[in-house]
Design an enzyme around this catalytic site. Structure first.
Site, PDB file in Angstrom:
ATOM      1  N   HIS A 198       0.875  -1.170   0.000  1.00 20.38           N
ATOM      2  CA  HIS A 198       0.000   0.000   0.000  1.00 20.38           C
ATOM      3  C   HIS A 198       0.913   1.221   0.000  1.00 20.38           C
ATOM      4  O   HIS A 198       1.716   1.405   0.924  1.00 20.38           O
ATOM      5  CB  HIS A 198      -0.926   0.004   1.208  1.00 20.38           C
ATOM      6  CG  HIS A 198      -1.981  -1.051   1.150  1.00 20.38           C
ATOM      7  ND1 HIS A 198      -2.445  -1.718   2.260  1.00 20.38           N
ATOM      8  CD2 HIS A 198      -2.662  -1.575   0.090  1.00 20.38           C
ATOM      9  CE1 HIS A 198      -3.363  -2.601   1.896  1.00 20.38           C
ATOM     10  NE2 HIS A 198      -3.510  -2.524   0.591  1.00 20.38           N
ATOM     11  N   GLU A 201       1.661   3.494   3.069  1.00 17.31           N
ATOM     12  CA  GLU A 201       2.068   2.854   4.321  1.00 17.31           C
ATOM     13  C   GLU A 201       3.573   2.621   4.239  1.00 17.31           C
ATOM     14  O   GLU A 201       4.032   1.574   3.794  1.00 17.31           O
ATOM     15  CB  GLU A 201       1.278   1.557   4.531  1.00 17.31           C
ATOM     16  CG  GLU A 201      -0.236   1.820   4.607  1.00 17.31           C
ATOM     17  CD  GLU A 201      -1.077   0.549   4.607  1.00 17.31           C
ATOM     18  OE1 GLU A 201      -0.500  -0.561   4.724  1.00 17.31           O
ATOM     19  OE2 GLU A 201      -2.314   0.656   4.489  1.00 17.31           O
ATOM     20  N   HIS A 299       2.950  -3.253   6.772  1.00 16.37           N
ATOM     21  CA  HIS A 299       1.874  -2.300   6.504  1.00 16.37           C
ATOM     22  C   HIS A 299       1.865  -1.217   7.572  1.00 16.37           C
ATOM     23  O   HIS A 299       2.684  -1.202   8.495  1.00 16.37           O
ATOM     24  CB  HIS A 299       0.527  -3.024   6.486  1.00 16.37           C
ATOM     25  CG  HIS A 299       0.343  -3.916   5.304  1.00 16.37           C
ATOM     26  ND1 HIS A 299      -0.478  -3.610   4.250  1.00 16.37           N
ATOM     27  CD2 HIS A 299       0.894  -5.131   5.000  1.00 16.37           C
ATOM     28  CE1 HIS A 299      -0.432  -4.577   3.350  1.00 16.37           C
ATOM     29  NE2 HIS A 299       0.388  -5.511   3.781  1.00 16.37           N
ATOM     30  N   GLU A 384       1.305  -4.813  10.886  1.00 15.78           N
ATOM     31  CA  GLU A 384       0.870  -3.416  10.938  1.00 15.78           C
ATOM     32  C   GLU A 384       1.769  -2.703  11.953  1.00 15.78           C
ATOM     33  O   GLU A 384       1.778  -3.044  13.141  1.00 15.78           O
ATOM     34  CB  GLU A 384      -0.591  -3.333  11.366  1.00 15.78           C
ATOM     35  CG  GLU A 384      -1.552  -4.081  10.448  1.00 15.78           C
ATOM     36  CD  GLU A 384      -1.900  -3.273   9.201  1.00 15.78           C
ATOM     37  OE1 GLU A 384      -1.493  -2.102   9.116  1.00 15.78           O
ATOM     38  OE2 GLU A 384      -2.596  -3.818   8.312  1.00 15.78           O
TER      39      GLU A 384
END
Length: 830
Positions: A198, A201, A299, A384
């Site tokens: 992404h 990110e 991410h 994340e």
């Protein structure tokens, strides 16, 4: 002056106008730049194609959606194909098109356009306030390229820099290999980090560069770094979506969400790159060529170590248990526990001190981690790393401090479990093999260049199996994996199998004026394709023989290419040639087999069958349309098919007018009651479904499920609208069936072999027929006498196989008939 008007909900009943000078304003009001950027994420043409992240031109809106009932609402978001990017108790972060936003608002959801960038408020999206230059403290594509090239140039003994290919906009997807002797294949596990799939990110990208420096710069002085480099093949791809990063947005330059673009076991179970984003294709093609034991994709937007599965069969956001669940929990804890902010993260009920099952958090389909696990046998986490997607660059040193130990400890897990090399037991050559752990559904694969495998396992006792094309299985029991110890060594040697050639396809070559079918009375060439189910075969030739009475062979011999194990090869010209008897009935099949020879052995293939005559096609349209498609209701259309054929192929035409096809389930049901789903709530806000399945549209389930059934009777189309607010109309429904008449009666069977047995009787073998369920054998000592053939089937006791033991002594004549759907075939000779 030109302008493009787009529906963007900056304020109630407002639209946005992009002027020639690039100024964005609301109708009568100037808009804040940060708000405008959130609205125009991915702006392109004004009409969206489908759901956000599926390649639509935009605009895409980053929004905060308030959840009323978690499970119910997340299931509805799944059904509507909404791109969910995080769930935090009472709300979710979503990316939507304006039509999708209108749909959600109409369904009673509360949405806020781009929440404030406030870390204290929880896991929040971050969008820079202006169209971008990337913040200077972060690497740009250019500075990243230069730095990676410099590192590779300065450290050739432990690094190589490769490009997986270029992005949509022509940027290289750089991947760095770090290992001792990088130009040599060695017996060591492959490990990988991928970041910034992404584009907005970006913390992970910087951490990957930090890790590269730690390993390379510390190789000569840091024993831990040296051990990791010496004992592993480390691959680091800092930026999978360089275009998205350059554009400061989530999606790639074609507005595709790369982490929803991979094959998926539940909704897209075809492991092929075709039709996917170019960046996805590059990563998949690299994955086919490399064995990766352990990996992670990095991410931002939350703080959690997410493990498979990401999806569920039902679409519900509930815990999705994988075969290696205990191992996944252990790996996730390895990353989260040394990372204080992550270990303290419990922003959602699905989090347990910084780890979660992907689907228990929220379901996604097409994620990279599940693809790696299901199809490539690798173990991958989704990490994340930051509650803010693009935080201030001044915070990067703290992120590295938080994640350094986690990244190292995670890599060190790669050498646990079992490992070894799989070879050919005769030649010693390395094999491309599948490694199976008994009781575990997920397999691992060897690196075919060296034959080495590395399978992560928790401490315990296991049974290991290896299988490779053209080889017998090998099995080792009672393999002990000890806690805190390097991987247990299990090398396996697989004995090669004998050559086994079988026919898998055939083609009738009847010239430019022909129809590609074997017609009664016609003589034509027959090209046959073989597959090799055993070890490699060379110098192949084959004799074609008839296995039934409907056809004769007019040219028996043909040659074939050399066939490695599992390979396919088609006969070379001049091909075999055959003639179909003029009286061959419609719907019958002409049977053949191949007696083949190769340098490595000889054998006979199982019989294969060529239908008599061409398939004919008939199309019937319904006459009970148009019909309305109401909210939460099912519209049904039927048609009566007047001809009975054995179905070979079906195509279905639908004409459905509906403004939100993500609401719809569409299925067709055959006269035999077989249902096939054509459309299953995909497509989001796309308008209408018009066209032919399979010719123009891809059905959710294969129409080949109808093959072999009856066409005669009532066909039914059901269109279910499962979500309120949008209605439509069913304007047309047609079915095309291609097939042949059902066989009226089975032909007599042809004998394969007759031999005297030790007890004085006779052993018969006859060729099988595809629609025969059992066989009857008749014997006569004087076939010229009427009624002389006597049913002797009971003498054998098994009428379902193609062998018969006749206990009678002396010479005799035999006839074999088959029993099929229409009863017993003829009991007279040809």
């Amino acid at each position: 002056m030109w302008s493009v008007r787009v529906a963007c909900r900056i304020k109630q009943n407002a639209s946005v106008e992009l002027t020639e000078g690039g100024v964005v304003k609301t109708r009568g009001h100037w808009a804040g730049a940060g708000l405008i950027m959130a609205c125009l994420l991915g702006i392109g043409a004004a009409v969206p194609l489908e759901a956000a992240g599926r390649g639509e031109p935009g605009p895409v809106l980053a929004m905060r959606l308030t959840l009323r009932d978690r499970l119910t609402d997340l299931k509805l978001l799944h059904d509507l194909d909404i791109d969910v990017d995080g769930v935090y108790g009472s709300w979710a972060r979503v990316y939507v098109l304006p039509e999708e936003e209108d749909k959600l608002v109409g369904l009673g959801f509360t949405l806020t356009l781009r929440p404030e960038d406030d870390e204290a408020a929880g896991e929040l999206a971050y969008t820079p306030a202006a169209v971008p230059a990337v913040p200077t403290i972060y690497h740009t594509y250019e500075t990243l390229t230069a730095e990676l090239q410099q590192i590779a140039s300065a450290n050739p003994s432990i690094t190589r820099l490769y490009s997986l290919g270029t992005s949509v906009q022509g940027r290289e997807l750089w991947i760095m290999k770090i290992t001792r002797n990088p130009g040599v294949e060695e017996d060591e596990p492959g490990v990988r980090y991928i970041a910034a799939m992404h584009g907005d990110e970006v913390v992970g990208k910087e951490l990957c560069i930090d890790l590269i420096h730690l390993l390379v710069d510390g190789y000569g002085t840091d024993p831990r770094a040296r051990a990791l480099v010496d004992e592993n093949e480390i691959w680091i791809l800092p930026s999978m979506n360089p275009d998205g990063t350059a554009l400061n947005r989530r999606y790639n330059a074609s507005n595709v969400d790369l982490n929803r673009d991979f094959p998926d076991q539940f909704v897209d179970p075809v492991d092929a790159p075709a039709g996917r984003a170019i960046e996805t294709q590059h990563v998949m093609n690299w994955g086919y060529a490399h064995s990766v034991n352990l990996s992670a994709n990095l991410h931002g937007g939350s703080l959690v170590a997410n493990y498979p599965y990401d999806g569920t069969a039902s679409g519900a956001s509930v815990y999705s248990l994988s075969p290696d669940d205990a191992l996944w929990v252990s790996l996730a804890r390895t990353y989260a526990d040394p990372n204080p902010p992550m270990r303290a993260s419990n922003a959602d009920a699905s989090f347990t001190n910084g780890i979660c099952n992907g689907a228990d958090w929220y379901t996604i389909y097409g994620g990279m981690q599940d693809w790696n696990y299901v199809w490539r046998g690798g173990k991958e986490l989704t990490l994340e790393l930051s509650t803010v997607k693009w935080p201030s660059g001044s915070l990067l040193p703290q992120f590295w401090n938080d994640n350094r130990e986690s990244m190292l400890a995670y890599l060190e897990r790669a050498r646990e479990g079992v490992s070894g090399i799989v070879r050919d037991a005769t030649s010693g050559a390395p094999l491309a093999a599948t490694i199976h752990v008994e009781g575990h559904a997920s397999d691992t694969f060897t690196d075919p260049d060296l034959g080495d495998y590395h399978r992560l396992l928790l401490p315990g006792t296991y049974t290991i199996e290896a299988q490779a094309a053209g080889h017998a299985k090998a099995r080792v029991e009672d393999v002990v994996v000890a806690a805190g110890q390097p991987a247990t060594r299990v090398d396996l040697d697989l004995p090669p199998l004998a050559v086994d050639l079988q026919a898998v396809a055939e083609g009738v070559l009847d010239g430019a004026a022909g129809n590609g079918a074997l017609d009664p009375g016609e003589t034509a060439d027959l090209a046959v394709t073989l597959t090799n189910l055993g070890s490699a075969a060379t110098g192949i030739s084959a004799e074609l023989v008839a296995t039934g009475w409907n056809a004769e062979v007019t040219r028996s011999q043909a040659s074939y290419p050399d066939l490695p194990a599992s390979a396919l090869g088609t006969s070379a010209a001049p091909h075999h040639a055959v003639a179909l008897h003029p009286s061959a009935p419609a719907g019958s099949r002409a049977g053949f087999a191949l007696r083949w020879t190769a340098n490595e052995g000889s054998g006979t293939s199982a019989p294969f069958f060529v239908p008599a005559g061409p398939a004919s096609c008939t199309t019937v349209a319904s006459t009970d349309v148009p019909k309305p498609i109401a909210d939460r209701a099912t519209a049904t259309s039927t048609l009566a098919f007047p001809v009975d054929r054995e179905i070979d192929d079906v195509n279905v035409l639908v004409n459905i007018a509906h403004p939100y096809v993500g609401d719809l389930h569409v299925r067709v049901v055959s006269p035999g009651g077989v249902p096939v789903a054509l459309h299953a709530r995909t497509g989001g806000s796309t308008d209408n479904i018009v066209g032919w399945y399979d010719a123009q549209l891809t059905p959710s389930e294969p129409l080949s499920r109808f093959r072999g059934g009856h066409s005669l009777g009532i066909w039914k189309l059901e269109v279910e609208d499962g979500v309120p607010l949008n209605t439509g109309a069913l304007g047309g429904f047609s079915v095309e069936v291609c097939g042949r008449p059902f066989e009226a009666a089975l032909p007599p069977m042809r004998l394969l072999d007759v031999a005297r047995s030790a007890d004085g009787g006779t052993d018969l073998a006859f060729w099988p027929y595809p629609t025969a369920s059992r066989y009857k054998v008749y014997r006569s000592t004087n076939p010229r006498l009427p009624g002389s053939f006597v049913d002797v089937t009971p003498e054998d006791g098994n009428d379902t196989d193609t062998a018969f033991h006749d206990v009678g002594a002396g010479d005799a004549y035999w006839l074999v008939s088959g029993w099929g759907p229409t009863g017993e075939g003829p009991v007279t000779g040809p």
